[in-house]
Design a protein around this motif. Structure first.
Motif, PDB file in Angstrom:
ATOM      1  N   GLN A 175      44.380-110.991 -62.549  1.00  8.53           N
ATOM      2  CA  GLN A 175      44.774-110.560 -61.209  1.00  8.53           C
ATOM      3  C   GLN A 175      43.551-110.214 -60.361  1.00  8.53           C
ATOM      4  O   GLN A 175      42.648-109.509 -60.823  1.00  8.53           O
ATOM      5  N   VAL A 176      43.545-110.696 -59.143  1.00  7.87           N
ATOM      6  CA  VAL A 176      42.599-110.242 -58.125  1.00  7.87           C
ATOM      7  C   VAL A 176      43.396-109.409 -57.139  1.00  7.87           C
ATOM      8  O   VAL A 176      44.272-109.915 -56.444  1.00  7.87           O
ATOM      9  N   SER A 177      43.130-108.115 -57.131  1.00  8.47           N
ATOM     10  CA  SER A 177      43.950-107.226 -56.308  1.00  8.47           C
ATOM     11  C   SER A 177      43.611-107.333 -54.834  1.00  8.47           C
ATOM     12  O   SER A 177      44.487-107.225 -53.979  1.00  8.47           O
ATOM     13  N   MET A 178      42.316-107.566 -54.525  1.00  4.83           N
ATOM     14  CA  MET A 178      41.936-107.641 -53.109  1.00  4.83           C
ATOM     15  C   MET A 178      40.742-108.557 -52.913  1.00  4.83           C
ATOM     16  O   MET A 178      39.824-108.597 -53.735  1.00  4.83           O
ATOM     17  N   VAL A 179      40.785-109.299 -51.806  1.00  7.51           N
ATOM     18  CA  VAL A 179      39.645-110.086 -51.332  1.00  7.51           C
ATOM     19  C   VAL A 179      39.321-109.604 -49.923  1.00  7.51           C
ATOM     20  O   VAL A 179      40.189-109.612 -49.045  1.00  7.51           O
ATOM     21  N   VAL A 180      38.091-109.171 -49.715  1.00  3.17           N
ATOM     22  CA  VAL A 180      37.634-108.729 -48.395  1.00  3.17           C
ATOM     23  C   VAL A 180      36.733-109.817 -47.822  1.00  3.17           C
ATOM     24  O   VAL A 180      35.715-110.171 -48.424  1.00  3.17           O
ATOM     25  N   LEU A 181      37.115-110.360 -46.679  1.00  2.00           N
ATOM     26  CA  LEU A 181      36.352-111.425 -46.026  1.00  2.00           C
ATOM     27  C   LEU A 181      35.530-110.805 -44.898  1.00  2.00           C
ATOM     28  O   LEU A 181      36.090-110.297 -43.919  1.00  2.00           O
ATOM     29  N   VAL A 277      44.550-109.519 -48.781  1.00  2.00           N
ATOM     30  CA  VAL A 277      43.370-110.033 -48.089  1.00  2.00           C
ATOM     31  C   VAL A 277      43.103-109.182 -46.859  1.00  2.00           C
ATOM     32  O   VAL A 277      44.008-108.929 -46.058  1.00  2.00           O
ATOM     33  N   ALA A 278      41.884-108.707 -46.731  1.00  2.00           N
ATOM     34  CA  ALA A 278      41.458-107.965 -45.547  1.00  2.00           C
ATOM     35  C   ALA A 278      40.300-108.702 -44.900  1.00  2.00           C
ATOM     36  O   ALA A 278      39.432-109.245 -45.594  1.00  2.00           O
ATOM     37  N   VAL A 279      40.290-108.756 -43.585  1.00  2.00           N
ATOM     38  CA  VAL A 279      39.239-109.448 -42.834  1.00  2.00           C
ATOM     39  C   VAL A 279      38.516-108.432 -41.957  1.00  2.00           C
ATOM     40  O   VAL A 279      39.155-107.712 -41.175  1.00  2.00           O
ATOM     41  N   LEU A 280      37.200-108.344 -42.119  1.00  2.00           N
ATOM     42  CA  LEU A 280      36.385-107.506 -41.249  1.00  2.00           C
ATOM     43  C   LEU A 280      35.685-108.424 -40.259  1.00  2.00           C
ATOM     44  O   LEU A 280      34.849-109.246 -40.653  1.00  2.00           O
ATOM     45  N   PRO A 325      46.839-111.439 -43.510  1.00  2.00           N
ATOM     46  CA  PRO A 325      45.743-110.526 -43.848  1.00  2.00           C
ATOM     47  C   PRO A 325      45.620-109.398 -42.834  1.00  2.00           C
ATOM     48  O   PRO A 325      45.997-109.536 -41.670  1.00  2.00           O
ATOM     49  N   GLU A 326      45.095-108.290 -43.293  1.00  2.00           N
ATOM     50  CA  GLU A 326      44.780-107.175 -42.404  1.00  2.00           C
ATOM     51  C   GLU A 326      43.447-107.474 -41.729  1.00  2.00           C
ATOM     52  O   GLU A 326      42.456-107.771 -42.400  1.00  2.00           O
ATOM     53  N   VAL A 327      43.414-107.453 -40.409  1.00  2.00           N
ATOM     54  CA  VAL A 327      42.198-107.765 -39.662  1.00  2.00           C
ATOM     55  C   VAL A 327      41.654-106.487 -39.043  1.00  2.00           C
ATOM     56  O   VAL A 327      42.344-105.804 -38.285  1.00  2.00           O
ATOM     57  N   PHE A 348      33.052 -98.028 -44.536  1.00  2.00           N
ATOM     58  CA  PHE A 348      34.250 -97.210 -44.339  1.00  2.00           C
ATOM     59  C   PHE A 348      35.502 -98.088 -44.281  1.00  2.00           C
ATOM     60  O   PHE A 348      36.538 -97.759 -44.872  1.00  2.00           O
ATOM     61  N   LYS A 349      35.414 -99.217 -43.590  1.00  2.00           N
ATOM     62  CA  LYS A 349      36.569-100.115 -43.469  1.00  2.00           C
ATOM     63  C   LYS A 349      36.942-100.722 -44.824  1.00  2.00           C
ATOM     64  O   LYS A 349      38.117-100.910 -45.126  1.00  2.00           O
ATOM     65  N   VAL A 350      35.937-101.050 -45.641  1.00  2.00           N
ATOM     66  CA  VAL A 350      36.212-101.607 -46.969  1.00  2.00           C
ATOM     67  C   VAL A 350      36.965-100.583 -47.815  1.00  2.00           C
ATOM     68  O   VAL A 350      37.991-100.895 -48.443  1.00  2.00           O
ATOM     69  N   ILE A 351      36.461 -99.352 -47.847  1.00  2.00           N
ATOM     70  CA  ILE A 351      37.118 -98.303 -48.629  1.00  2.00           C
ATOM     71  C   ILE A 351      38.510 -98.015 -48.080  1.00  2.00           C
ATOM     72  O   ILE A 351      39.473 -97.815 -48.831  1.00  2.00           O
ATOM     73  N   SER A 352      38.638 -98.039 -46.767  1.00  2.00           N
ATOM     74  CA  SER A 352      39.940 -97.797 -46.145  1.00  2.00           C
ATOM     75  C   SER A 352      40.940 -98.876 -46.550  1.00  2.00           C
ATOM     76  O   SER A 352      42.105 -98.582 -46.847  1.00  2.00           O
ATOM     77  N   ALA A 353      40.495-100.139 -46.575  1.00  2.00           N
ATOM     78  CA  ALA A 353      41.378-101.237 -46.972  1.00  2.00           C
ATOM     79  C   ALA A 353      41.805-101.086 -48.426  1.00  2.00           C
ATOM     80  O   ALA A 353      42.965-101.335 -48.785  1.00  2.00           O
TER      81      ALA A 353
END
Length: 363
Positions: A175-181, A277-280, A325-327, A348-353
Motif C-alpha cells: 500500500q502507498v498511503s499518500m503521494v505528494v506531487l 494524492v495531494a498537489v502542492l 487530489p487535494e490541491v 507545513f502543507k506536507v504535514i497538514s496533508a
C-alpha cells in the motif's frame, strides 16, 4: 552539507594541510572523498599522482558504494505506528539528484530519504522505461522500509516517477498511503516533445538548472559563472569548472537527457485506489520575464514556457486519477518553493496533508 558546514569542514582540513589552498567552495567543487583527495594530492608538489583512483577493499559492487536512497534526516515520530510516523521518500526532477530536498527534509517532522541516480552505474545498464526505473527505485525503498504503507513525494518530473512507483507497489500487494506531487508541470501523457527539447540543450542549460535548483551560495555561484560565460558555449563552461564540479554537471546533463526520454515514452498512470494524492502548486512564473533576471533565470524560464503545463493543463491530467487530489497553493517559484523561506510553508502543507489523511482514515 550546506554552505556553512562546508566552510567549517574546509577550515578543519586546512589545519591538517599546511601550504594547500583549500577554497571555501571545496565541498561543492569536490563532492566525494576521492575527488577531494585527488585535489589535495595534486596540490602537494612532492606527492606523485596516483595512476588509479582510491578503491575500497570490499568486494561489494561499485553501485553499492553510491546508494540510490540517501537519508536526508533521521527525525522520527515516536509512539504509535501511524502513516505519519513512516518515512517519506523524495523523488527529484530533472537531473535526478536528491540534494535539492535537503532544506525541505530539515523542516519535516518525519524521517526523510532522497532518491538519486548514481554515477557508478554504466550507461548501458540504465533502465529503458519509466516502469523499469520505478521497479528499481521501489526495490531500493524496500531495503529501507520493507513493507507499507509508503509515503512518496516527487518534485516536477519526479511526480510521474512517484505515481509509477505507487503503481509498482500496488502490483506487489503493498500500500502507498499518500503521494505528494510538488508542483507537477509535466504530468503524463506529455503533449509536448520534452525529449526533443532537452536533446537540444547543452551544458549551459544544465548549469542554469543547477543554479535554480540549489539554494543560497551554491546556486548563486553557478548563476555567476553562467553570467560570465553566457554565449561562450559548452567548452568555455568546461574550462571554467573544476574537474569535480564538471563531472557532476555532466552527470546531471546526461541523466536529464535520459530521464526526459523515459517520460516522453511514458503513459498516463493507472488508477490508484486507496492512495491519497495531494498537489502542492507554486504560482505560474514562467510566462513573463521578471526585472533584472539572471542568465540562469532567463534560460530556465524560456525552457519552462516551452515545456511546462499550466494550472488548467495540470488539472486536466490529474482528473484521470482515481480520486480528486487535494490541491494546495504554496509560495515561491517551481524551484524556490524548496528554498528558504518558502520551504517552511511547503513543509507545513506536507504535514497538514498527512494529518488530513490520517483523520479521514480514522473516520
Amino acid at each position: 552539507m550546506d554552505s556553512l558546514s562546508g566552510v567549517e569542514f574546509r577550515n578543519r582540513l586546512q589545519t591538517e594541510f599546511d601550504g594547500v589552498n583549500l577554497p571555501n567552495s571545496m565541498v561543492f567543487d569536490y563532492p566525494t572523498v576521492t575527488e577531494l583527495a585527488g585535489f589535495i594530492n595534486g596540490q602537494l608538489g612532492d606527492a606523485p599522482e596516483s595512476s588509479t583512483p582510491a578503491m575500497s577493499t570490499s568486494a561489494a559492487p561499485q553501485q553499492s558504494q553510491e546508494p540510490f536512497v540517501e537519508a536526508l534526516n533521521s527525525l522520527c515520530n515516536g509512539g504509535s505506528e501511524t502513516a505519519a510516523s513512516k518515512p517519506v521518500f523524495l523523488v527529484p526532477g530533472a537531473g535526478m539528484q536528491a540534494g535539492s530536498f535537503r532544506t525541505l527534509a530539515a523542516r519535516l517532522a518525519l524521517a526523510s530519504y532522497g532518491l538519486s541516480w548514481p554515477k557508478s552505474i554504466p550507461r548501458e545498464e540504465w533502465p529503458s522505461s519509466l516502469k523499469e526505473l520505478a521497479e528499481l527505485f521501489f526495490a531500493e525503498i524496500q531495503k529501507v522500509q520493507p513493507s507499507g504503507p509508503y509515503i512518496l513525494a516527487g518534485h516536477s518530473f519526479g511526480a510521474n516517477v512517484c505515481l509509477e512507483i505507487a503503481a509498482v507497489a500496488s502490483s506487489k500487494g503493498q500500500q502507498v498511503s499518500m503521494v505528494v506531487l510538488l508542483d507537477p508541470r509535466s504530468l503524463l501523457p506529455l503533449q509536448v516533445d520534452v525529449q526533443a527539447a532537452f536533446a537540444k540543450s547543452g551544458l549551459a542549460e544544465s548549469l542554469a538548472l543547477l543554479a535554480q535548483t540549489l539554494p543560497g551560495v551554491e546556486g548563486a555561484r553557478y548563476a555567476e559563472l553562467l553570467d560570465a560565460h553566457a554565449g561562450d558555449g559548452d567548452e568555455a563552461i568546461r574550462k571554467a569548472l573544476s574537474p569535480g564540479a564538471l563531472s557532476s554537471l555532466e552527470h546531471v546533463h546526461e541523466t536529464t537527457q535520459w530521464y526526459s526520454a523515459l517520460l516522453q515514452q511514458g503513459e498516463a498512470p493507472p488508477a490508484l485506489p486507496g492512495t491519497k494524492v495531494a498537489v502542492l502548486r507554486a504560482p505560474v512564473a514562467w510566462k513573463s520575464a521578471k526585472a533584472n533576471e539572471t542568465t540562469a533565470e532567463r534560460i530556465v524560464r524560456e525552457f519552462q514556457a516551452l515545456t511546462f503545463q499550466d494550472d488548467k493543463e495540470v488539472a486536466s491530467q490529474l482528473s484521470a486519477l482515481s480520486q480528486a487530489p487535494e490541491v494546495l497553493k504554496v509560495p515561491g517559484t517551481h524551484f524556490s518553493m524548496l528554498h528558504e523561506p518558502n520551504v517552511i510553508k511547503v513543509a507545513f502543507k506536507v504535514i497538514s496533508a498527512l494529518n488530513s489523511m490520517e483523520e479521514e482514515d480514522e473516520e
